[in-house]
Structure formats: structure tokens, C-alpha cells
Scaffold this motif. Structure first.
Motif, PDB file in Angstrom:
ATOM      1  N   GLN A 189     -23.454  -4.567  -4.516  1.00  0.00           N
ATOM      2  CA  GLN A 189     -24.874  -4.875  -4.628  1.00  0.00           C
ATOM      3  C   GLN A 189     -25.648  -3.712  -5.240  1.00  0.00           C
ATOM      4  OE1 GLN A 189     -25.881  -5.934  -0.612  1.00  0.00           O
ATOM      5  NE2 GLN A 189     -24.866  -7.928  -0.718  1.00  0.00           N
ATOM      6  N   ARG A 190     -25.204  -2.496  -4.970  1.00  0.00           N
ATOM      7  CA  ARG A 190     -25.917  -1.317  -5.435  1.00  0.00           C
ATOM      8  C   ARG A 190     -25.523  -0.899  -6.856  1.00  0.00           C
ATOM      9  NH1 ARG A 190     -28.790   2.021  -2.201  1.00  0.00           N
ATOM     10  NH2 ARG A 190     -28.957   1.491  -0.010  1.00  0.00           N
ATOM     11  N   ALA A 191     -24.254  -1.014  -7.192  1.00  0.00           N
ATOM     12  CA  ALA A 191     -23.773  -0.466  -8.467  1.00  0.00           C
ATOM     13  C   ALA A 191     -22.594  -1.277  -8.986  1.00  0.00           C
ATOM     14  CB  ALA A 191     -23.384   1.003  -8.295  1.00  0.00           C
ATOM     15  N   HIS A 192     -22.827  -2.553  -9.236  1.00  0.00           N
ATOM     16  CA  HIS A 192     -21.743  -3.476  -9.578  1.00  0.00           C
ATOM     17  C   HIS A 192     -20.912  -3.001 -10.762  1.00  0.00           C
ATOM     18  CE1 HIS A 192     -19.595  -7.247 -10.059  1.00  0.00           C
ATOM     19  NE2 HIS A 192     -19.954  -7.249 -11.332  1.00  0.00           N
ATOM     20  N   GLU A 193     -21.554  -2.505 -11.811  1.00  0.00           N
ATOM     21  CA  GLU A 193     -20.835  -2.127 -13.024  1.00  0.00           C
ATOM     22  C   GLU A 193     -19.933  -0.914 -12.828  1.00  0.00           C
ATOM     23  OE1 GLU A 193     -20.604  -3.760 -15.878  1.00  0.00           O
ATOM     24  OE2 GLU A 193     -21.760  -5.337 -14.879  1.00  0.00           O
ATOM     25  N   ASP A 194     -20.195  -0.109 -11.817  1.00  0.00           N
ATOM     26  CA  ASP A 194     -19.410   1.102 -11.605  1.00  0.00           C
ATOM     27  C   ASP A 194     -18.422   0.969 -10.460  1.00  0.00           C
ATOM     28  OD1 ASP A 194     -20.519   2.872 -13.632  1.00  0.00           O
ATOM     29  OD2 ASP A 194     -22.383   2.699 -12.509  1.00  0.00           O
ATOM     30  N   VAL A 195     -18.298  -0.227  -9.909  1.00  0.00           N
ATOM     31  CA  VAL A 195     -17.397  -0.465  -8.780  1.00  0.00           C
ATOM     32  C   VAL A 195     -16.167  -1.225  -9.266  1.00  0.00           C
ATOM     33  CG1 VAL A 195     -17.126  -1.631  -6.566  1.00  0.00           C
ATOM     34  CG2 VAL A 195     -19.268  -0.465  -7.106  1.00  0.00           C
ATOM     35  N   VAL A 196     -14.985  -0.731  -8.874  1.00  0.00           N
ATOM     36  CA  VAL A 196     -13.722  -1.399  -9.206  1.00  0.00           C
ATOM     37  C   VAL A 196     -13.031  -1.749  -7.892  1.00  0.00           C
ATOM     38  CG1 VAL A 196     -11.520  -1.253 -10.416  1.00  0.00           C
ATOM     39  CG2 VAL A 196     -13.531  -0.045 -11.320  1.00  0.00           C
ATOM     40  N   PRO A 197     -13.204  -2.981  -7.406  1.00  0.00           N
ATOM     41  CA  PRO A 197     -12.649  -3.366  -6.109  1.00  0.00           C
ATOM     42  C   PRO A 197     -11.244  -3.969  -6.236  1.00  0.00           C
ATOM     43  CG  PRO A 197     -14.265  -4.987  -6.809  1.00  0.00           C
ATOM     44  CD  PRO A 197     -14.132  -3.999  -7.930  1.00  0.00           C
ATOM     45  N   VAL A 198     -10.306  -3.398  -5.478  1.00  0.00           N
ATOM     46  CA  VAL A 198      -8.909  -3.854  -5.477  1.00  0.00           C
ATOM     47  C   VAL A 198      -8.521  -4.215  -4.050  1.00  0.00           C
ATOM     48  CG1 VAL A 198      -6.518  -3.276  -6.034  1.00  0.00           C
ATOM     49  CG2 VAL A 198      -8.388  -2.305  -7.394  1.00  0.00           C
ATOM     50  N   PHE A 199      -7.976  -5.415  -3.875  1.00  0.00           N
ATOM     51  CA  PHE A 199      -7.528  -5.843  -2.559  1.00  0.00           C
ATOM     52  C   PHE A 199      -6.007  -5.895  -2.542  1.00  0.00           C
ATOM     53  CE2 PHE A 199      -6.795  -8.533   1.116  1.00  0.00           C
ATOM     54  CZ  PHE A 199      -7.786  -8.118   1.992  1.00  0.00           C
ATOM     55  N   ILE A 200      -5.408  -5.284  -1.520  1.00  0.00           N
ATOM     56  CA  ILE A 200      -3.954  -5.258  -1.382  1.00  0.00           C
ATOM     57  C   ILE A 200      -3.534  -6.232  -0.294  1.00  0.00           C
ATOM     58  CG2 ILE A 200      -1.950  -3.823  -0.847  1.00  0.00           C
ATOM     59  CD1 ILE A 200      -3.508  -1.425  -1.902  1.00  0.00           C
ATOM     60  N   LEU A 201      -2.697  -7.175  -0.670  1.00  0.00           N
ATOM     61  CA  LEU A 201      -2.191  -8.184   0.257  1.00  0.00           C
ATOM     62  C   LEU A 201      -0.767  -7.838   0.714  1.00  0.00           C
ATOM     63  CD1 LEU A 201      -3.241 -11.491  -1.543  1.00  0.00           C
ATOM     64  CD2 LEU A 201      -4.120 -10.697   0.661  1.00  0.00           C
ATOM     65  N   PRO A 202      -0.437  -8.182   1.944  1.00  0.00           N
ATOM     66  CA  PRO A 202       0.961  -8.073   2.382  1.00  0.00           C
ATOM     67  C   PRO A 202       1.750  -9.242   1.804  1.00  0.00           C
ATOM     68  CG  PRO A 202      -0.328  -9.060   4.115  1.00  0.00           C
ATOM     69  CD  PRO A 202      -1.305  -8.716   3.018  1.00  0.00           C
ATOM     70  N   PRO A 203       3.073  -9.150   1.716  1.00  0.00           N
ATOM     71  CA  PRO A 203       3.858 -10.272   1.192  1.00  0.00           C
ATOM     72  C   PRO A 203       3.840 -11.493   2.105  1.00  0.00           C
ATOM     73  CG  PRO A 203       5.297  -8.530   1.981  1.00  0.00           C
ATOM     74  CD  PRO A 203       3.908  -7.972   1.982  1.00  0.00           C
ATOM     75  N   SER A 204       3.612 -11.283   3.406  1.00  0.00           N
ATOM     76  CA  SER A 204       3.522 -12.392   4.357  1.00  0.00           C
ATOM     77  C   SER A 204       2.882 -11.891   5.639  1.00  0.00           C
ATOM     78  CB  SER A 204       4.908 -12.969   4.666  1.00  0.00           C
ATOM     79  OG  SER A 204       5.668 -12.045   5.428  1.00  0.00           O
ATOM     80  N   ILE A 205       2.401 -12.823   6.456  1.00  0.00           N
ATOM     81  CA  ILE A 205       1.819 -12.466   7.746  1.00  0.00           C
ATOM     82  C   ILE A 205       2.900 -11.914   8.678  1.00  0.00           C
ATOM     83  CG2 ILE A 205       0.747 -13.398   9.834  1.00  0.00           C
ATOM     84  CD1 ILE A 205      -1.214 -12.989   7.577  1.00  0.00           C
ATOM     85  N   ASP A 206       4.079 -12.493   8.628  1.00  0.00           N
ATOM     86  CA  ASP A 206       5.179 -12.006   9.472  1.00  0.00           C
ATOM     87  C   ASP A 206       5.537 -10.567   9.119  1.00  0.00           C
ATOM     88  OD1 ASP A 206       5.317 -14.384  10.822  1.00  0.00           O
ATOM     89  OD2 ASP A 206       6.980 -15.186   9.635  1.00  0.00           O
ATOM     90  N   GLU A 207       5.561 -10.250   7.824  1.00  0.00           N
ATOM     91  CA  GLU A 207       5.879  -8.891   7.399  1.00  0.00           C
ATOM     92  C   GLU A 207       4.776  -7.924   7.828  1.00  0.00           C
ATOM     93  OE1 GLU A 207       7.532  -5.463   5.601  1.00  0.00           O
ATOM     94  OE2 GLU A 207       8.369  -7.338   6.381  1.00  0.00           O
ATOM     95  N   LEU A 208       3.542  -8.378   7.798  1.00  0.00           N
ATOM     96  CA  LEU A 208       2.440  -7.525   8.237  1.00  0.00           C
ATOM     97  C   LEU A 208       2.597  -7.167   9.708  1.00  0.00           C
ATOM     98  CD1 LEU A 208      -0.256  -6.208   7.427  1.00  0.00           C
ATOM     99  CD2 LEU A 208      -1.397  -8.297   8.181  1.00  0.00           C
ATOM    100  N   ARG A 209       2.903  -8.141  10.537  1.00  0.00           N
ATOM    101  CA  ARG A 209       3.123  -7.872  11.957  1.00  0.00           C
ATOM    102  C   ARG A 209       4.317  -6.930  12.153  1.00  0.00           C
ATOM    103  NH1 ARG A 209       2.093  -9.683  17.111  1.00  0.00           N
ATOM    104  NH2 ARG A 209       0.585 -11.242  16.388  1.00  0.00           N
ATOM    105  N   ARG A 210       5.374  -7.150  11.392  1.00  0.00           N
ATOM    106  CA  ARG A 210       6.553  -6.287  11.519  1.00  0.00           C
ATOM    107  C   ARG A 210       6.201  -4.832  11.213  1.00  0.00           C
ATOM    108  NH1 ARG A 210       9.984  -3.423   9.157  1.00  0.00           N
ATOM    109  NH2 ARG A 210       8.972  -3.659   7.123  1.00  0.00           N
TER     110      ARG A 210
END
Length: 229
Positions: free
Chosen positions: A129-150
Motif C-alpha cells: 500500500q505504501r510503495a507498491h512499485e518498490d516491493v517484490v513479494p515472494v511467497f514460499i510454499l511447502p511441497p505438501s501439508i504433511d511435509e510441513l508438519r514433518r
């Protein structure tokens, strides 16, 4: 509304040579998806990116260093900073408050420095909201929910109740994946790191961030007139 003096950077200052304004590189993920590992590898391999140091009201843990890991402040100080709009973003997480001091980021970006943010989707929204053009947002996902719990269990630092709470929060965080510009699945940490690094390099080269580009191209054309001119 965004502060025009902070976020509308001049396209070109007229000085010769190629220059670049900095960016805010965000890594978000649920706990256990590998965000911290990727962030450490990026900081260790790239001298041009710096960790954004947040202010927090939580107590200092053994081994942490003031100004390096966090700026440790009490709640009244933090609340005053909020009232004075001293943060780019801030949030309450697990009973404590965290925020990104504004001045250090703006000053660094004006000098071409990049900053790495380890924040959640709420903080990402505020920065966008403050600086959209200067923000590079990256989201990291786990391969699965089971792997995340492990992975959370393998840490050996939390009991079952805490792990269950982290898993519940993870599902909520993952639901915001579509709000990010880039999404990477961390099924192999080295491959994930390379993908994140490629994103960073590509974003650095965006035309909009090359603040000396107008002068550079003008000089090229002036010094190389077309035949017959």
C-alpha cells in the motif's frame, strides 16, 4: 494514502552513469517452509542486499544482538512509534509487536541498497500500500501439508500443542498466496534458492529502477549521431 515525498522517486536526476534505486524484497512463508534458510543463503551470497531489522517488544533471546537481530523496545516506545507513523509496517504476532522503522529503509533505498524482509502477509499488504512499485513479494510454499508438519516435528523445539497451532496458522497464511507477485515451492532447498535469486536479479534490472537510464541513453545518442547528421 502513500506519502508522495517518499514513494514517488524521480526517474532520473540528470547525473551521468547508470544507477539504480533499491527495492524491498519480501520472503513470506508458513513456519517450516524454509523461508529462514533461503533468507540466510541469500544474505550470505549477495553483498548488495541487507536484512531489514525490525523493532520488537518481545524480550531479547540468548545470542541475539541489539541492532543486528532486532531493535528491542518496550511497549510504550513501540506505541509511540506507531502514533508518530515511524513504521513502514507493523503487526502483533503471538503476543508481541513487530515493526519496520521507516527512516532506515528510505535512506538506504535512495542510495541503491536492497532490503530483505522476513514478514507475513499482513506486513506485505502494508508495504504494498505504501510503495507498491518498490516491493517484490515472494511467497514460499511447502511441497505438501504433511511435509510441513514433518519439518516442524523434526525441529524438536515444539510440543504437539504448539505444532498444531503453527499448522493452523500455516493454513491461514497459505490462503493468501495469490496476493504475492511470485510463488515458489520449496521441495528442494537449493533449487528454491536459485529461483529466489533469479527473481531478485530480474527485479533489479527492471527499467523503472534504473534511475540513470534516461541520461545514459541520451548520452549514447548525442555521442553517436546518425550518418549524415
Amino acid at each position: 494514502m502513500a506519502d508522495q515525498s517518499e514513494e514517488n522517486w524521480p526517474e532520473d536526476d540528470g547525473a551521468p552513469g547508470l544507477k539504480r534505486r533499491g527495492l524491498m524484497f519480501i520472503l513470506s512463508s508458513p513456519s517450516g517452509a524454509g523461508k529462514t534458510t533461503i533468507a540466510r543463503k541469500l544474505l550470505a551470497s549477495d553483498p548488495e542486499i541487507f536484512l531489514s531489522v525490525s523493532a520488537t517488544t518481545r524480550p531479547m533471546r540468548p545470542g541475539e544482538v541489539e541492532g543486528k537481530d532486532y531493535h528491542f523496545v518496550d511497549k510504550p516506545t513501540f506505541d509511540t512509534m506507531v502514533e508518530e507513523h515511524a513504521f513502514l509496517e507493523w503487526a502483533h504476532v503471538f503476543g508481541h509487536s513487530y515493526g519496520t522503522p521507516k527512516a532506515q529503509i528510505w535512506n538506504g533505498m535512495k542510495d541503491g541498497r536492497d532490503f530483505l524482509f522476513d514478514i507475513d502477509w499482513q506486513g506485505t499488504q502494508q508495504l504494498n500500500q505504501r510503495a507498491h512499485e518498490d516491493v517484490v513479494p515472494v511467497f514460499i510454499l511447502p511441497p505438501s501439508i504433511d511435509e510441513l508438519r514433518r519439518r516442524l516435528i523434526a525441529r524438536g523445539t515444539d510440543d504437539t500443542k504448539v505444532i498444531d497451532a503453527r499448522m493452523e496458522r500455516a493454513r491461514a497464511e497459505i490462503s493468501h498466496w495469490s496476493e504475492y507477485r511470485y510463488v515458489v515451492v520449496n521441495d528442494d532447498v537449493d533449487r528454491c534458492f536459485e529461483q529466489v535469486r533469479e527473481i531478485l536479479q530480474a527485479e533489479r534490472m527492471r527499467r523503472e529502477r534504473q534511475t540513470g537510464l534516461v541520461s545514459f541513453v541520451r548520452e549514447l545518442l548525442d555521442n553517436n549521431p546518425p550518418p549524415g547528421a
